[in-house]
Each structure stands twice: as structure tokens, then as C-alpha cells.
Design an enzyme around this catalytic site. Structure first.
Site, PDB file in Angstrom:
ATOM      1  N   HIS A  81      32.573  52.486  30.439  1.00 54.65           N
ATOM      2  CA  HIS A  81      33.974  52.498  30.060  1.00 54.65           C
ATOM      3  C   HIS A  81      34.835  52.689  31.303  1.00 54.65           C
ATOM      4  CE1 HIS A  81      32.483  52.200  26.216  1.00 54.65           C
ATOM      5  NE2 HIS A  81      33.401  52.836  25.545  1.00 54.65           N
ATOM      6  N   LYS A 140      44.078  57.358  18.478  1.00 56.93           N
ATOM      7  CA  LYS A 140      45.159  56.371  18.625  1.00 56.93           C
ATOM      8  C   LYS A 140      45.741  56.057  17.242  1.00 56.93           C
ATOM      9  CE  LYS A 140      44.169  52.135  20.186  1.00 56.93           C
ATOM     10  NZ  LYS A 140      44.670  51.063  19.309  1.00 56.93           N
TER      11      LYS A 140
HETATM   12  P1  PGA Z   1      35.794  51.631  23.137  1.00 57.97           P
HETATM   13  O1  PGA Z   1      35.868  53.087  23.714  1.00 57.97           O
HETATM   14  O2  PGA Z   1      37.162  51.040  23.215  1.00 57.97           O
HETATM   15  O3  PGA Z   1      34.819  50.980  24.035  1.00 57.97           O
HETATM   16  O4  PGA Z   1      35.278  51.774  21.750  1.00 57.97           O
HETATM   17  C1  PGA Z   1      36.904  53.878  23.452  1.00 57.97           C
HETATM   18  C2  PGA Z   1      36.884  55.080  24.371  1.00 57.97           C
HETATM   19  O5  PGA Z   1      35.852  55.465  24.907  1.00 57.97           O
HETATM   20  O6  PGA Z   1      37.941  55.643  24.559  1.00 57.97           O
END
Ligand code: PGA
Length: 898
Positions: A136, A565
Site C-alpha cells: 500500500h 471513509k
Molecule cells: P485498499 O486499502 O484501498 O487497498 O483496500 C485501504 C487502506 O489500506 O487504507
């Protein structure tokens, strides 16, 4: 708002910060020149004075305005390096570490509740604790910068040991200064976009340098603590090369490469260890008794060298080495760096290698008191083989449920089974998918043409099936389904797995077999609420019940960022808690163990904060020794950057899991019921406050896109995947990472707190709230994170970003709501926790944050100026570079920004 007096930056008590800061100053002077040094010092002391309330607000601006563009870049770099060195100094002092977070203390704490070692061991026998590394994109620093930092940390350890010279005879202070000078001269920003292959290489360095040596060392420590050898319950997982949700660059070749490279690293490591053991185990038959098992291995080795005829251990090791080198050749596709002189059959599975190593160890144990066998290099090697197998780390696959739906629709259509699967309702889908799962006939054929997407998805499941054949089933065991919201989302994945033979239909009484587990990722508030009923319905299908019973456990992943979110901090945190709690009885009824996989990031808006506290704050009955947690971006370097730090963090994760699984619930059932009702109420009002602002306010999307550096962040070269899944600019479609990241940069940090203030205000029973905050680990952990975020946020600084918003009237109104929300949150938090200022009870973190704040403020001010110029159309490339550097520097200073 916090009073100025309470935010006074302390004169640091940390001597390392002063020491490293001084060297950095010298480096800036020598390499950047006296003028830059003086400018930097001026701004720094002005900013510190300002934070202490000594000067007026304009002093910092004056210093900054005098900077040319080139100087700005150097200045930002200087502040970034200071923050990096301050992080290093703090890590050495354990500022971020949780006290008593080791297994020994956990066992003592459990003993005080009457829970003995046998109970701990019984738990460990079925336990699985896995940090899972993901790509990520929140690590802004280049690996070269992190490596320099780690070298400085190693040199500081020599200093601690009272040394004045390095092992090579260099003066220690000079060596440290040289590393800092290297840091100064290393470009912090990537020029090239990262590819998946870079991410694979990057994560491998953590395995090679840290996890491969550290896990066996930890197990050896725990064996001493427990008095018996524990099973290998702690593993490290990986997503890099398997997570293709929203990343079109992860395909079958990347999956194959990630696994091949992992195997190369693991088996290569064992070969090196064996080589060293061969040198060590020089026992001669003339001086030692050698049991038959070892003699048999020596005989089978084919090592006929006359000089080793009386050294059966060495011969046995040569034979094992030859077989392992053959394994390497078959699996990796080329000879190992140090090929074997002997011929050997490849090992079919890690268990066979382990058996041979154990034979050697038992031979040694027969000599003396057995210490040679369990400890030492051989003991560690056996442990490593158990833990890392031939595949190094289980690689998870992940894809979005929308993609599965499209692929299944196409497969069914091309096969002539169903014209428009996507148009079916959930019942019809389930019925159809079950019919297909009951038949061994695959849907896809080589002779049909498929869209690029379907072909790529089929290729990746095929690559997974091939990997199972080559490396064994441990190499991939989970297939995560993003945005899971129904039973058919799970069945679709089983159907795709069936296409590659990874799902086998049951015969007669024998249940179906799933070589890879389909794992739903529930990540919106509504999906978290629906999770228990979806899982109950899934388990209710006889073929699934059979598979799950056979496997003994099922995993469910819960997403912190997207739920945040969607519904704001408090509601997300509470929904995750409630979903976990409600899932437990569903699993119990299905007769299978529950394994929760927590998808969290570093920032509080993405589930960040202390893992030690977070794991312990899980509802009772939901951990039971099994837990997986994502670790990503800057968190990987922070938690696992060096062996010492990795040991501390892995200990903390393990001890928290023991406590969460075995410690009795800290509150009575009556309190639990009262607290739950109160949290429902708080969460409800926090939810509507948050939704109202973010999704119900006209112009909010534009406000967000203009106020924060979201557009600039999307251009950073920090990961292989795009910032958005789609082209849409809707907040719903934006990935959670850039959402949280950009609010942090502008110091609003909205995802970490918004909604709570109005909820605190609306909640009447303040005494109950204080009671909850005092004795309920769930709320303690949630409020501790909230508090940290508030301390790092600064709406005074955020206000400088306001001129970036085009519609000033609307923007100003939104900003005022945010500011009021902040104040209510701040006051509500202090009232609930009985403090007179933020972090009153956490002096270490308080000092750490207050020390940084004056360094971050000038960076924010520069960022705003540069953003204005950039958005105003100035195209000097140094402006864009300056913005990116400032993002980098602020993220470094805030630590958990992404
Ligand atoms: P993702 O991860 O968008 O890959 O699901 C979200 C995050 O780790 O904040």
C-alpha cells in the site's frame, strides 16, 4: 483549542536528538553552505520561539519568504532529515513502544488471573499470528534513505556499548557524520515510477535482513520463557504480487515472480545456514557417539571425501545440502550461488528437509545435555524451515468483487450456461453458482476467446494452481474479495478457483476441497453490519459447511480505512467491533474457528495506532489465538526496519494476542450492556455528523480537492498502483489511502476524529462516558488514537490552506464547521478522560509531538505557497519537486500519516 502554553515545545530530554541534530547542522553547513545553514537555523529558532509564544505569528513567514526556490528545496530536505533522525532517536528510546508488551509479561499477567502456562500452550497449539506485508503506497521515503538511517542506528548501538571506533577502526562520531552526509546527498524523491517488481524486491529485503533471522531468534526466546518448544504459530504473510485490487499491473507473471523470488530467498538462506553448519559440525566418530540415523544420512549423502570419512555430521550435512541445492534448482530455475558438488534428489516438501535436520539435531542431542540440538544454528534452521517453508511467506490473492462478477458473467455466457449472470438476483446467482460448483466440468476452454480482463483473471488462478504444485499449498492459502457484500461474491471466487482445479467437487460423503480459501473483505458500514448474516448464509450451504469443517477455520477480513471513509472514525471503529462480536456466534454454530484479518494502515483514519492496545481491545471471544493484520508503507520500516525493533513489535503482537485470547473480560456483563448502548448512541450521532459533512454538504468534494494536496499526492511515485480505482472524482470512489494522506498533510486529519465532537456534545450522560473511558479497553484504545490525532492536527495551520479553495464563501463555511467540530472533539475528549490538556497522561508522546510541531509548521507554510504557484500555472519543475519534498517531509515528521 489548546492554549499556547500547553503546546510549548520542550527542550528535548533526548540526548540523541541533540547529538544527531548537531551533526546534521554541521553537515548542512559544510555541504549546503553557511548561508543555507543560517537561514535554516533562523527559521528553526523562529518557529520554535513562535510555538513557545515568544514572537508574533509573522516571524516564520519572514524567514521563509527570504528563501529562493533552490534554497527552499534544500531547506525542506534539512527539516525532513531532522525529523528522520528524531524518529531514529525516539525509536531507540522506545517512545513508540508499548511498555511490558512482551510474552513473558503477558504470561505473568495471565498467571495473576489464574491462567497457567498449559492454557497458554494449548492456545498456541492452534494459534496463527500473522503480520501481512502489503504494497500500500504510503511510504514516501526511498529505500536508500531508510538504509542509511538504519546504518546510523547500528552505529548508535556501538556508541551505546561505549565504543569509540567501528569494527573497521573508523572513529565512531566520524562514521555517523559520514552517514548523515550521505543522507544529505541522497535524492529523497523517486524519479521513476515504481513497478510491482520493485515492490517485490523491496519487501524481500525485509525478509532476508530481518524476518528470516528474527523469527527463529524469537522462538528460541519464547522456548526459554515457556519451558517447552512452542509450535511455529507466528508467520509473516505477503500481498505484494498477489493483490491486484485496483492495480492492473499485478498479473500472473508478477504472481509467479513474487513466489519464485520468495523461494529463492528462503531456500538460499537455508543453503547458507547449512554451509555454515557443515563447517561447525566437525564431530568425529573417534570422539563422539554417532547414532544410526545420522550415519544413514552420511551414507546416503554420496560424500566420499577421504578427509571426512570420520565426520558423519559433515557428510550428512553435505547430503542435505545437495538435496536442497537440487530443490533450489527445480523451484527457482537456476543453480544456487554455491552449487553442490554432490548429486541429490530434490526435497518434495519442507517437511522432508525438516525431518533430516531433526535427525541430525537428535544425534547431537544424544551427546551431552541436548543443548546443541535445540539451540544454536541448527535449532534456528529447523525453526526457519517450519516457519518459512520453501515459499518464504504465504502470498494472498486479492481482487474486487466487481471484477469477479464480470468474469463469471463472461465465462457463463461463453460456455452457453447463462446469458446474463449479472442481471440475476442474489437467489438465482447462488443457485446457479452452486450448480456449477457441484460439477467438475470447467467453464473455460482454450478454444474460446475471452476479454483481456477475463483472460488475465483466468491466467492468475492458473498461476496459483501451478505455484501450489511447485512450492506446496502453503504458498497461497487466501483469496481476499474486496467489497464483498453477498454470498455470491464468495461463491464466484470458488468458481474461479475451480477453473484451475483449486476447488474440487465433493464425492459421496467426501466434502468438496478448496485448496485456497475465499475470504470476504467487508469494508463499508453497511457491509460490516451485514457480515454476520452473510457468513451465516454461506456456512448454511452444505458444500461450504463441509469445506469449512474440514479446514477447521475460516477467515473474514474487515477493512478499517474504507469503513472510516464511509462512516467516520467512531462509527467505523464501533462497527468493526460490533461486526467481530456478532460474527463469533455464527462461527461457533458452524463449528469452525474464526480468524479475523484486520485490514489497517498506519494513520488513525485507517485503523493505525498502537497494535498492542488495538489487539487487546478486540471483543472477547473474537481472537482465540488467530489473527492476521496488514502492515504497510511507512509502518513496515518503522516496525520491522531493524532486527531489534522487529523483535519488539513481533513480541508485542504476540503478547497482545495471548492477552486478548485468554484474559478475562475486564468489565462486567452489566457494564458491557450499558457501554454498548452508549456506544450505539455515540456512534449514531458521530455517523450522521460525519455523513452530513462529507457526503451531504454541497461543494464538499471540491473543498477537499482544493484545500488538500490530493492532486499532488496522486502524482507521487510511491507505489505501482493508481490512486483511484476509476476515473471518477467522487469521494466514494477515491481510495482510502490518498483520502487520509491528504487530510494529514493539510493537518486537518479529518478521518481521525470528525463526528466525535458532535457526538460527545449530544451525549448527555457525561459520568457514564467518563466511566467508559476509564475502564473499557475498547474506548481507551479508540480515545488514545483520537487524542494522538488531535495533538498532531492544527487547524490554525490548516487555515493557511484555505486560500487554495476557489469558492471562498462556501469553503470558509465548511472550514468553520470543521473547526467547531475540532473544538467540540477536543473539549469532549478532555472531559471524558478527565485531563486538562491533550496528552497530559502520555508525557513521552507529548514531548515527541511537541518537539516536532515547530518543524512541521514551516513545511506546511511552504507547501501552501508552492501549491499556490503550481496551481496558478507556474511550470518551473522545482515547484513540483518542492511540493513533493514537502509532502515527504511532513509525512516523515508526522510518522503515521498515510
Ligand atoms: P485498499 O486499502 O484501498 O487497498 O483496500 C485501504 C487502506 O489500506 O487504507
Amino acid at each position: 483549542m489548546a492554549t499556547p502554553a500547553s503546546t510549548t515545545p520542550p527542550v528535548t530530554q533526548n540526548p540523541d536528538i541533540r547529538y544527531l541534530g548537531r551533526i546534521l547542522g554541521d553537515v548542512i553547513r559544510s555541504y549546503g553552505g553557511d548561508r543555507l545553514y543560517r537561514q535554516t537555523e533562523y527559521i528553526r529558532s523562529a518557529s520554535v520561539d513562535r510555538a513557545r509564544g515568544i514572537h508574533g505569528a509573522d516571524v516564520v513567514d519572514t524567514g521563509l519568504e527570504a528563501l529562493s526556490l533552490d534554497d527552499t528545496l534544500s531547506f525542506v530536505r534539512g527539516f525532513m532529515l531532522f525529523s528522520m533522525l528524531a524518529n531514529l532517536a525516539e525509536d531507540r528510546q522506545g517512545v513508540a513502544a508499548d511498555p511490558d508488551a512482551d510474552v513473558e509479561s503477558a504470561i505473568e499477567r495471565l498467571a495473576s488471573h489464574g491462567i497457567d502456562r498449559d492454557a497458554v500452550l494449548a492456545l498456541l497449539n492452534n494459534a496463527l499470528i500473522v503480520p501481512v506485508l502489503t504494497a500500500h503506497p504510503t511510504e514516501v521515503r526511498r529505500k536508500s534513505m531508510i538504509d542509511h538511517k538504519n546504518r546510523i542506528a547500528d552505529l548508535m548501538l556501538l556508541k551505546d556499548a561505549g565504543r569509540s571506533e567501528t569494527d573497521d577502526g573508523e572513529d565512531l562520531d566520524e562514521a555517523i557524520a559520514r552517514q548523515i552526509a550521505l543522507l544529505w546527498q541522497t535524492r529523497p524523491l523517486r524519479r521513476q515510477k515504481l513497478f510491482v517488481q520493485d515492490e517485490i524486491d523491496n519487501v524481500l529485503t525485509y525478509f532476508q535482513d530481518v524476518f528470516l533471522p528474527v523469527l527463529p531468534a524469537l522462538y528460541a526466546r519464547w522456548e526459554r520463557v515457556l519451558g517447552v518448544r512452542p509450535p511455529s504459530f507466528l508467520r509473516v504473510g505477503n500481498w505484494i504480487g498477489g493483490d491486484r485490487d485496483g492495480n492492473p499491473f499485478v498479473q500472473a507473471p508478477q504472481l509467479r515472480s513474487a513466489l519464485a523470488r520468495g523461494c529463492e530467498a528462503a531456500v538460499g538462506y537455508y543453503l547458507d545456514a547449512l554451509h555454515a553448519l557443515g563447517a561447525e559440525l566437525s564431530l568425529s566418530t573417534e570422539l563422539a557417539h554417532v547414532p544410526d540415523g545420522v550415519l544413514a544420512l552420511a551414507e546416503a549423502s554420496g560424500d566420499t571425501s577421504p578427509s571426512r570419512q570420520d565426520e558423519p555430521y559433515r557428510r550428512a550435512i553435505s547430503g542435505i545440502y545437495a538435496r536442497l541445492a537440487a530443490t533450489y534448482r527445480t523451484m527457482v530455475g537456476h543453480e544456487p550461488p554455491r552449487p553442490s558438488r554432490l548429486k541429490g534428489e530434490p526435497y518434495a516438501q519442507p517437511g522432508d528437509l525438516r525431518r533430516d535436520l531433526v535427525t541430525v539435531a537428535q544425534g547431537l542431542a544424544g551427546e551431552g545435555d541436548g543443548a546443541l540440538a535445540t539451540g544454536g544454528a541448527l535449532g534456528r534452521l529447523i525453526r526457519a524451515v517450519e516457519t518459512f517453508g520453501f515459499h518464504l511467506a504465504t502470498l494472498d490473492m486479492r481482487q474486487n468483487s466487481d471484477v469477479h462478477e464480470r468474469v463469471v458473467t463472461e465465462l457463463l455466457k461463453v460456455a452457453g450456461v447463462q446469458d446474463d449472470y449479472a442481471a440475476l438476483d442474489e437467489y438465482a446467482r447462488i443457485a446457479l453458482l452452486r450448480r456449477e460448483l457441484a460439477s467438475n466440468r470447467p467453464l473455460g476452454t482454450r478454444f474460446s476467446e475471452y476479454s483481456e480482463e477475463t483472460a488475465s483473471e483466468l491466467a492468475i488462478v492458473q498461476a496459483a494452481a501451478d505455484a501450489h504444485r511447485i512450492y506446496g499449498p502453503g504458498c497461497i492459502s487466501h483469496y481476499i474479495i474486496s467489497k464483498a457484500e453477498s454470498v455470491s461474491d464468495l461463491l464466484e471466487v470458488n468458481l474461479l478457483l475451480k477453473e484451475a482445479g483449486l476447488w474440487r467437487t465433493g464425492k459421496g460423503d467426501a466434502p468438496a476441497q478448496a485448496a485456497i480459501m475465499a475470504v470476504p473483505l467487508f469494508e463499508t458500514i453497511a457491509d460490516l453490519e451485514a457480515a454476520p448474516s452473510i457468513m451465516a448464509a454461506y456456512f448454511g450451504l452444505p458444500e461450504i459447511a463441509g469445506v469449512v469443517r474440514e479446514r477447521g477455520h475460516q477467515e473474514v477480513m474487515i477493512g478499517y480505512s474504507d469503513s472510516n471513509k464511509d462512516g467516520g472514525y467512531m462509527t467505523s471503529t464501533w462497527s468493526l467491533y460490533q461486526a467481530s462480536k456478532a460474527l463469533a456466534p455464527v462461527f461457533e454454530r458452524a463449528g469452525t474457528a474464526m480468524q479475523l484479518f484486520h485490514g489497517r494502515g498506519g494513520a488513525v483514519g485507517r485503523g493505525g495506532g498502537s497494535s498492542f492496545a488495538a489487539i487487546q481491545a478486540q471483543p472477547k471471544g473474537t481472537v482465540q489465538g488467530r489473527i492476521r493484520i496488514t502492515e504497510q508503507g511507512e509502518v513496515i520500516a518503522a516496525k520491522f526496519g531493524t532486527r531489534d525493533v522487529a523483535m519488539t513489535n513481533l513480541e508485542a503482537m504476540t503478547s497482545a494476542t495471548l492477552l486478548a485470547s485468554l484474559e478475562p473480560q475486564g468489565i462486567s456483563d452489566r457494564d458491557a450492556a450499558r457501554f454498548t448502548a452508549a456506544m450505539d448512541e455515540l456512534s449514531k450521532s458521530a455517523f450522521s455528523a460525519y455523513r452530513d459533512l462529507v457526503y451531504g454538504t454541497e461543494g464538499f468534494k471540491e473543498f477537499f480537492r482544493q484545500l488538500t494536496p490530493i492532486q499532488e499526492i496522486s502524482g507521487l511515485k510511491i507505489g505501482s498502483r493508481p490512486a483511484s480505482r476509476t476515473k471518477s472524482t467522487r469521494i466514494e470512489d477515491l481510495r482510502a489511502i490518498p483520502w487520509v494522506f491528504s487530510w494529514s498533510q493539510a493537518r486537518v486529519m479529518l478521518p481521525g476524529w470528525y463526528g466525535m465532537g458532535l457526538a460527545f456534545e449530544a451525549f448527555r450522560d457525561k459520568a457514564l462516558l467518563a466511566d467508559m473511558a476509564q475502564c473499557w479497553s475498547f474506548l481507551q484504545s479508540a480515545l488514545a488514537n483520537l487524542e494522538m490525532v488531535l495533538a498532531k492536527s492544527d487547524l490554525g495551520i490548516a487555515a493557511h490552506y484555505l486560500p487554495l479553495v476557489e469558492d471562498q464563501a462556501a469553503g470558509g463555511a465548511i472550514f468553520d464547521r470543521i473547526r467547531q467540530g475540532w473544538e467540540l472533539t477536543h473539549d469532549g475528549l478532555l472531559a471524558a478522560t478527565g485531563q486538562s490538556r491533550l496528552l497530559e497522561r502520555n508525557p513521552k508522546l507529548d514531548e515527541s509531538i511537541r518537539l516536532r510541531l515547530p518543524y512541521i509548521e514551516p513545511l506546511n507554510l511552504l507547501q501552501v505557497e508552492l501549491m499556490k504557484r503550481h496551481r496558478g500555472g507556474e511550470d518551473d519543475p522545482r515547484i513540483k519537486e518542492g511540493i513533493e519534498l514537502s509532502i515527504n517531509a511532513i509525512a516523515t515528521a508526522l510518522r503515521n500519516s498515510g
